[in-house]
Design a protein around this motif. Structure first.
Motif, mmCIF file in Angstrom:
data_model
loop_
_atom_site.group_PDB
_atom_site.id
_atom_site.type_symbol
_atom_site.label_atom_id
_atom_site.label_comp_id
_atom_site.label_asym_id
_atom_site.label_seq_id
_atom_site.Cartn_x
_atom_site.Cartn_y
_atom_site.Cartn_z
ATOM 1 N N PHE A 47 0.819 -1.187 -0.053
ATOM 2 C CA PHE A 47 0.035 0.063 -0.063
ATOM 3 C C PHE A 47 0.930 1.200 -0.030
ATOM 4 O O PHE A 47 1.873 1.530 0.816
ATOM 5 N N ALA A 48 0.471 2.266 -0.931
ATOM 6 C CA ALA A 48 1.321 3.539 -0.974
ATOM 7 C C ALA A 48 0.578 4.489 -0.137
ATOM 8 O O ALA A 48 1.145 5.521 0.253
ATOM 9 N N ASN A 49 -0.732 4.336 -0.146
ATOM 10 C CA ASN A 49 -1.574 5.461 0.674
ATOM 11 C C ASN A 49 -2.970 4.848 0.796
ATOM 12 O O ASN A 49 -3.135 3.743 0.570
ATOM 13 N N ASP A 50 -3.963 5.827 1.439
ATOM 14 C CA ASP A 50 -5.222 5.313 1.851
ATOM 15 C C ASP A 50 -5.812 4.887 0.841
ATOM 16 O O ASP A 50 -6.894 4.049 0.690
ATOM 17 N N ASN A 51 -5.816 5.537 -0.413
ATOM 18 C CA ASN A 51 -6.575 4.964 -1.571
ATOM 19 C C ASN A 51 -6.321 3.523 -2.020
ATOM 20 O O ASN A 51 -7.073 2.646 -2.487
ATOM 21 N N LEU A 69 -5.481 1.014 -0.203
ATOM 22 C CA LEU A 69 -6.196 0.368 0.868
ATOM 23 C C LEU A 69 -7.695 0.240 0.576
ATOM 24 O O LEU A 69 -8.232 -0.855 0.882
ATOM 25 N N ARG A 70 -7.967 1.383 0.436
ATOM 26 C CA ARG A 70 -9.696 1.501 0.082
ATOM 27 C C ARG A 70 -9.956 0.646 -1.017
ATOM 28 O O ARG A 70 -10.998 -0.198 -0.915
ATOM 29 N N LYS A 71 -9.136 0.726 -2.147
ATOM 30 C CA LYS A 71 -9.527 -0.265 -3.248
ATOM 31 C C LYS A 71 -9.247 -1.931 -2.841
ATOM 32 O O LYS A 71 -10.416 -2.583 -3.307
ATOM 33 N N ALA A 72 -8.259 -2.079 -1.999
ATOM 34 C CA ALA A 72 -8.282 -3.583 -1.718
ATOM 35 C C ALA A 72 -9.427 -4.036 -0.653
ATOM 36 O O ALA A 72 -10.050 -4.985 -0.924
ATOM 37 N N TRP A 73 -10.029 -2.991 0.069
ATOM 38 C CA TRP A 73 -11.239 -3.353 0.911
ATOM 39 C C TRP A 73 -12.323 -3.508 -0.224
ATOM 40 O O TRP A 73 -13.232 -4.119 0.263
ATOM 41 N N GLU A 74 -12.489 -2.625 -1.026
ATOM 42 C CA GLU A 74 -13.725 -2.672 -1.951
ATOM 43 C C GLU A 74 -13.824 -4.348 -2.798
ATOM 44 O O GLU A 74 -14.857 -4.819 -2.864
ATOM 45 N N HIS A 75 -12.426 -4.491 -3.148
ATOM 46 C CA HIS A 75 -12.274 -5.734 -3.872
ATOM 47 C C HIS A 75 -12.923 -7.181 -2.610
ATOM 48 O O HIS A 75 -13.457 -7.849 -3.002
ATOM 49 N N THR A 76 -12.383 -6.876 -1.253
ATOM 50 C CA THR A 76 -12.783 -7.943 -0.541
ATOM 51 C C THR A 76 -14.323 -7.887 -0.120
ATOM 52 O O THR A 76 -14.981 -8.823 0.155
ATOM 53 N N THR A 77 -14.860 -6.550 0.168
ATOM 54 C CA THR A 77 -16.340 -6.319 0.666
ATOM 55 C C THR A 77 -17.260 -6.642 -0.412
ATOM 56 O O THR A 77 -18.331 -6.976 -0.378
ATOM 57 N N ALA A 78 -16.611 -6.783 -1.765
ATOM 58 C CA ALA A 78 -17.558 -7.184 -2.940
ATOM 59 C C ALA A 78 -18.070 -8.592 -2.828
ATOM 60 O O ALA A 78 -19.001 -8.921 -3.453
#
Length: 792
Positions: A80-84, A86-95
């Motif tokens: 992870f380079a930034n919060d964005n 991490l957010r993308k990774a969470w989006e893929h997970t919560t999908a």
């Protein structure tokens, strides 16, 4: 500038440009190359600083340090380079998870004098202490007029001290730590009034600090309300508070020798200059008996039955009078009780009597948050809701829709509903007062709702008072305006109450149902003719401003913000046992981090200046900025023939000098078809000609670049210069400013440098192309419309 007589300094006459400029530049402070000590390294400090801000507990910290160790040894990797990221990774997970579907339907004390000495020893704060009382004047175009802002510009400081007063602000209030309200805390917060307001009211070093945690006496249903039990709670409170003040009591009489940053020795005398609290705590601090006593005001001796008489003045309370009555009580209980009852005092000795020049009745200060936003306005809002309910659902719906459509503005809370919601947040209540008034103006007229129209006149006067009292700098003429407005408010409120009584009696006389009338009977407004009126009377608000400066010096709102970190510490960093110990430990750690961060910021700034000094030839990165105007939200360029490049901009920042405190202020203007999903075309005040300033609405902002000539920045605006005809009774009664826009086709181009500051204009649904100026949106707009009532 006239100094305190004890200073023996000649009066100083300065031009406005010289005022506030330090004629004796500070000596260069020594630079600490390792300011993170006692931490072993810069990285250790950075990690330690994050932990309290993120409210990490022990297990979180252990896991995070273990992960960092694995990364440093090459055993693990974080991509992870930034919060964005991490957010993308969470989006893929919560999908992979089924989503929700939206439907319509005990005493702890840091001795006060120890805190003071620690503050004096801080090199970053030392140059900013002010020791001399001052009377400050500014020329208003006709004469020099005295103004009040900082506490040392007021009259509260004693005249018989031939030394330097070290002045404290003390704030005390209980707060609920747990979400269900069963666990409470009782923090004591301190500020130093010798530091400027910009330092004193900030969250970093030099700002408010929790220095005590008072015991909360358990409630006993059998004893609650009995004089003996109430007196016991008062005794415990004042005995506990003494633990904070022991050295202050001693030095307030003998003084304390201290050599300051400028190598000058000062003889310091501690003084409790300001007590900041709500009415309940003011009763505890002053030891008065409260709302139902014969004299329920903690400042003056106004009788209970005359609380609503704002045109009258009453004698102020004094320590000498209270001590004399208590001494009589010690000799003769019956005679003493009679005297104390007449004064509305309890049979308990006050801890503040022990400190010289610290009369608690003079130190207790006007509480704008609870007297106005959470007091007066809360009751007026309830009466407004009752009137709208009596008028029917259609009228309620109109007000709700108009509140929801209120123009958005920077740092202004926006509301989608007002009828069926309540707030305990003072900021929200303050913002709601401005929006609900303008939304109701076009609904409650004199024909369809005489009682509602009279209430609007009360609210209009209330907003005038709130705007005047909330100014950060007050002149003598402004204080006179507050006193005059108080009489207007008093008259409007009494007319409203008398009208409702008249209608009620009329309905009873004609044997008609009184349910609708009683539903709008302002029972709460009737109670406002009591304590709340007295709390904002000229003998309290304006007197406090003259004695202790602007109300921002003793705002309870500022101190109540400090409850937030304490609640977070309880929720996330305690196990629910020994709560005070654990919370204060977290608070101490947070403060230590702030101290180190301040020193590190000084080092970082020093390195930045050194680097910039060694690279004078570097070409600065070009930005769309000229003087006090900055364009933002730049869109894709459009290229026209002959090398003509145009950029559209969706935002504009206007920096201007505030007319109130002469500091730089910034307004954020938007000009976009989609700001968080909504149209946003803000309004502003511009300088149309050298003599004429007008209000306009943004239509389009752009910059154009001619390759061989340069850059130009313009705005297409729709002026509000159309005439509205003769003055209207509505505008005169409610002190409204109507303006009218010219046709959209008559919009004009103006240079962005002509913008003075932003404005909020509320559309008038009853008159096409007309708007109501929201003069209470900020202090500058309020003062501008007072001094330029015909600006349109």
């Amino acid at each position: 500038m006239v100094y305190h007589p004890s200073v023996c300094r000649e009066p100083l006459l300065q031009t406005f440009e010289e005022f506030g400029v330090n004629s004796c530049p500070e000596e260069e402070l020594p630079i600490d190359e390792e300011p993170w000590r006692p931490f072993c390294s810069h990285g250790d400090f950075e990690f330690a600083e994050i932990t309290p801000n993120a409210a990490l507990n022990k297990s979180h910290i252990d896991v995070l340090l273990a992960l960092i160790g694995c990364i440093s040894r090459g055993e693990s990797q974080v991509t992870f380079a930034n919060d964005n990221d991490l957010r993308k990774a969470w989006e893929h997970t919560t999908a992979q998870v089924m989503p929700f579907v939206k439907h319509d339907i005990t005493t702890h004390a840091l001795p006060l004098w120890d805190w003071a000495l620690n503050l004096l020893a801080n090199l970053l704060l030392a140059p900013h202490f002010v020791w001399d009382a001052q009377r400050v004047f500014k020329h208003n175009g006709r004469e020099f007029e005295q103004f009040y802002n900082e506490p040392w510009t007021g009259t509260r400081l004693p005249n018989d001290i031939k030394a330097a007063p070290f002045c404290f602000i003390l704030y005390v209030d209980k707060t609920r730590l747990s979400s269900h309200g069963t666990v409470k805390g009782y923090p004591v917060v301190v500020h130093c009034t010798n530091l400027p307001v910009g330092i004193r009211n900030r969250e970093g070093i030099g700002g408010g600090r929790v220095v005590g945690w008072l015991p909360i006496v358990s409630e006993d249903a059998d004893e609650e309300g009995k004089p003996g039990f109430v007196n016991l709670k008062c005794i415990i409170w004042h005995e506990a508070f003494l633990k904070l003040l022991e050295l202050v009591v001693q030095h307030s009489k003998s003084g304390y020798s201290h050599t300051c940053y400028d190598k000058i020795m000062h003889w310091l005398f501690p003084i409790i200059l300001i007590l900041s609290a709500d009415y309940e705590e003011q009763c505890m601090m002053s030891l008065i008996c409260g709302h139902h006593s014969k004299c329920p005001c903690p400042v003056c001796l106004v009788p209970l039955e005359e609380l609503s008489e704002l045109s009258k003045t009453f004698a102020f309370r004094s320590v000498e009078e209270a001590i004399a009555a208590l001494n009589v009580y010690k000799v003769s209980k019956a005679r003493g009780e009679e005297l104390l009852k007449a004064l509305g005092l309890r049979t308990v000795a006050n801890v503040f009597w022990l400190i010289a020049h610290s009369d608690p009745h003079q130190a207790i200060s006007f509480d704008r948050l609870h007297a106005l936003h959470l007091g007066m306005w809360r009751h007026l809002l309830e009466e407004l809701k009752k009137i709208l309910k009596a008028l029917g659902h259609d009228e309620e719906s109109k007000v709700e829709k108009r509140v929801a459509s209120f123009p958005q503005w920077h740092n202004l809370n926006h509301f989608s509903t007002v009828i069926h919601i309540t707030f305990s947040d003072g900021n929200k209540m303050q913002d709601l007062s401005k929006q609900a008034f303008y939304a109701a103006v076009t609904v409650l007229n004199q024909r369809t709702s005489p009682e509602g129209y009279k209430l609007l006149r009360v609210i209009s006067s209330y907003l005038q008072l709130d705007s005047y009292i909330g100014l950060d700098v007050h002149t003598s003429s402004m204080l006179a305006a507050i006193n005059a407005e108080l009489l207007i408010f008093d008259s409007a409120l009494k007319v409203n109450v008398l009208f409702i009584h008249f209608v009620n009696r009329l309905m009873i006389t004609h044997s008609r149902t009184t349910s609708n009338v009683l539903s709008i009977l302002p029972s709460k407004v009737l109670s406002l003719t009591g304590t709340f009126q007295r709390l904002i009377s000229g003998s309290t608000a304006t007197r406090d401003i003259q004695m202790k400066g602007a109300v921002c010096n003793y705002s309870t709102h500022l101190n109540e913000k400090l409850h937030g970190p304490l609640k977070e510490a309880y929720e996330h960093q305690s196990n629910g046992k020994d709560v005070a110990d654990q919370i204060l430990h977290v608070d101490k750690r947070t403060f230590a981090v702030k101290m180190l961060r301040a020193h590190m910021d000084v080092l970082d700034n020093w390195h930045t200046l050194v680097e910039e000094g060694d690279d004078d030839d570097e070409v600065p990165n070009p930005v769309a900025f000229e003087g006090y105007i900055k364009l933002g939200s730049t869109q894709q360029p459009v290229t026209l023939p002959t090398n003509f490049l145009i950029h559209e901009h969706h935002s504009l920042k206007v920096h201007y000098e505030s007319a109130i405190d002469w500091k730089q202020t910034t307004d954020y203007l938007r000009c976009t078809p989609c700001f968080h999903g909504q149209l946003r075309y803000d309004c502003a005040l511009i300088q149309l000609t050298q003599e004429v300033s007008v209000f306009v609405r943004l239509v389009f902002i752009f910059s154009c670049q001619l390759l061989d000539v340069g850059s130009f920045k313009f705005a297409l605006v729709q002026p509000f210069t159309a005439g509205i005809g003769a003055s209207r009774k509505l505008d005169r009664d409610l002190r409204l400013t109507h303006i009218k826009a010219v046709p959209r086709a008559s919009s004009i181009f103006v240079p962005v440098q002509s913008f003075i500051h932003g404005a909020v204009c509320f559309p008038d649904p009853d008159h096409q192309d007309e708007f109501l100026m929201v003069d209470h949106i900020d202090s500058d707009m309020f003062v501008h419309l007072k001094s330029h009532p015909a600006c349109q």
